[in-house]
Design an enzyme around this catalytic site. Sequence first.
Site, PDB file in Angstrom:
ATOM      1  N   ASN A  78       1.147  -0.704  -0.104  1.00  0.00           N
ATOM      2  CA  ASN A  78      -0.077  -0.162  -0.238  1.00  0.00           C
ATOM      3  C   ASN A  78       0.864   1.556  -0.123  1.00  0.00           C
ATOM      4  OD1 ASN A  78      -2.330  -1.602   0.252  1.00  0.00           O
ATOM      5  ND2 ASN A  78      -3.239  -1.328   1.356  1.00  0.00           N
ATOM      6  N   ARG A  86       2.630  -9.869  -3.840  1.00  0.00           N
ATOM      7  CA  ARG A  86       3.069 -11.443  -3.778  1.00  0.00           C
ATOM      8  C   ARG A  86       4.858 -11.505  -3.400  1.00  0.00           C
ATOM      9  NH1 ARG A  86      -0.767 -10.196  -8.795  1.00  0.00           N
ATOM     10  NH2 ARG A  86       1.815  -9.283  -9.934  1.00  0.00           N
ATOM     11  N   ASP A 145      -6.177  -0.403  -3.615  1.00  0.00           N
ATOM     12  CA  ASP A 145      -5.253  -0.247  -4.789  1.00  0.00           C
ATOM     13  C   ASP A 145      -6.708   0.119  -5.657  1.00  0.00           C
ATOM     14  OD1 ASP A 145      -3.682  -0.323  -7.343  1.00  0.00           O
ATOM     15  OD2 ASP A 145      -4.421  -2.618  -7.731  1.00  0.00           O
ATOM     16  N   HIS A 146      -7.448  -0.143  -6.134  1.00  0.00           N
ATOM     17  CA  HIS A 146      -9.261   0.052  -6.640  1.00  0.00           C
ATOM     18  C   HIS A 146      -9.052   1.423  -6.681  1.00  0.00           C
ATOM     19  CE1 HIS A 146      -8.109  -3.263  -8.905  1.00  0.00           C
ATOM     20  NE2 HIS A 146      -9.281  -3.745  -8.820  1.00  0.00           N
TER      21      HIS A 146
END
Length: 218
Positions: A19, A86, A99-100
Site C-alpha cells: 500500500n 506477492r 489499490d482500486h
Amino acid sequence: SPLAAFLVDNVVPASMAPNTVTSIGLVWMITAYCSYWWYVPTLEVTNNIDDYESSWNYPPRWIFLWNGISMLAYQTLDNMDGKQARRTKSSSPLGLLFDHGCDAINSIFGSANWIIGMGLVPRDNLWETWALVFGPFAMFYIATWEQYYTGELIMPIINGPNEGLMGGVMLSFTSFWCGSQFWQQTDWFESLQASSASSVFPISQILRMTGGVPLRNC
C-alpha cells in the site's frame, strides 16, 4: 512489466508495504493535479483583454511535462504494488480495495489532464468534457464489477491502465512541446485536405457535416 519487476526485485525493500508503493504513485499524481488546479482552477483558459491574439492566458507548459512524468511514475508504481504484495505474501482484499480506490481517484486526475491538455472549455465543449470525465469512470466501474463476480480482472488487449495512460502521457508531452493551443488548431485536417490523401478520405462530406468548419487536431 519488466521494469516494475526489476524495481521490485532490486530497489524496493522487502519491508515496504504494498500500500505504500500504491500511495507513492498517487502522490505523484496529486502533485501534478495541484499544478493544474493552481494554474487552471476552472478547467479553462481565460480571456481578459480585447486583443484576441494575445489575450488567451494559456497555462505554463512545464505543468504538462510534470504531469506526463507523474503518469509514467504512477503507471510503473501501480504495476509494482501487486508484485510487491506477492513478493511479501501480504496480498489481501483490503489491499486490493485500497489499490482500486487510488485508481478511481486517479481517474478524475487523468480526465483533468485530457481536458486541460487539449485546451477544451467545458462550457463550449460540453459533450467532449462529459465523455472524458464519465467515460473512464464507466469503464473502470464495469471492470471492477466484473472482477467482483468473477474473481478476475481481465483486461482487453487495448486497455486504460496501459494504452490509456500512455495516451495521456503522449498528450501531455505534446502539449508541453507545442502548447495546449496546438490541439485547437486545424493543421492536421488542412494538411490532409491539401495532400493527395484527400481523394481517399471524404473531406467534402466531413466539411458538409461540420458546416464547413475544419476538424481540430483534437
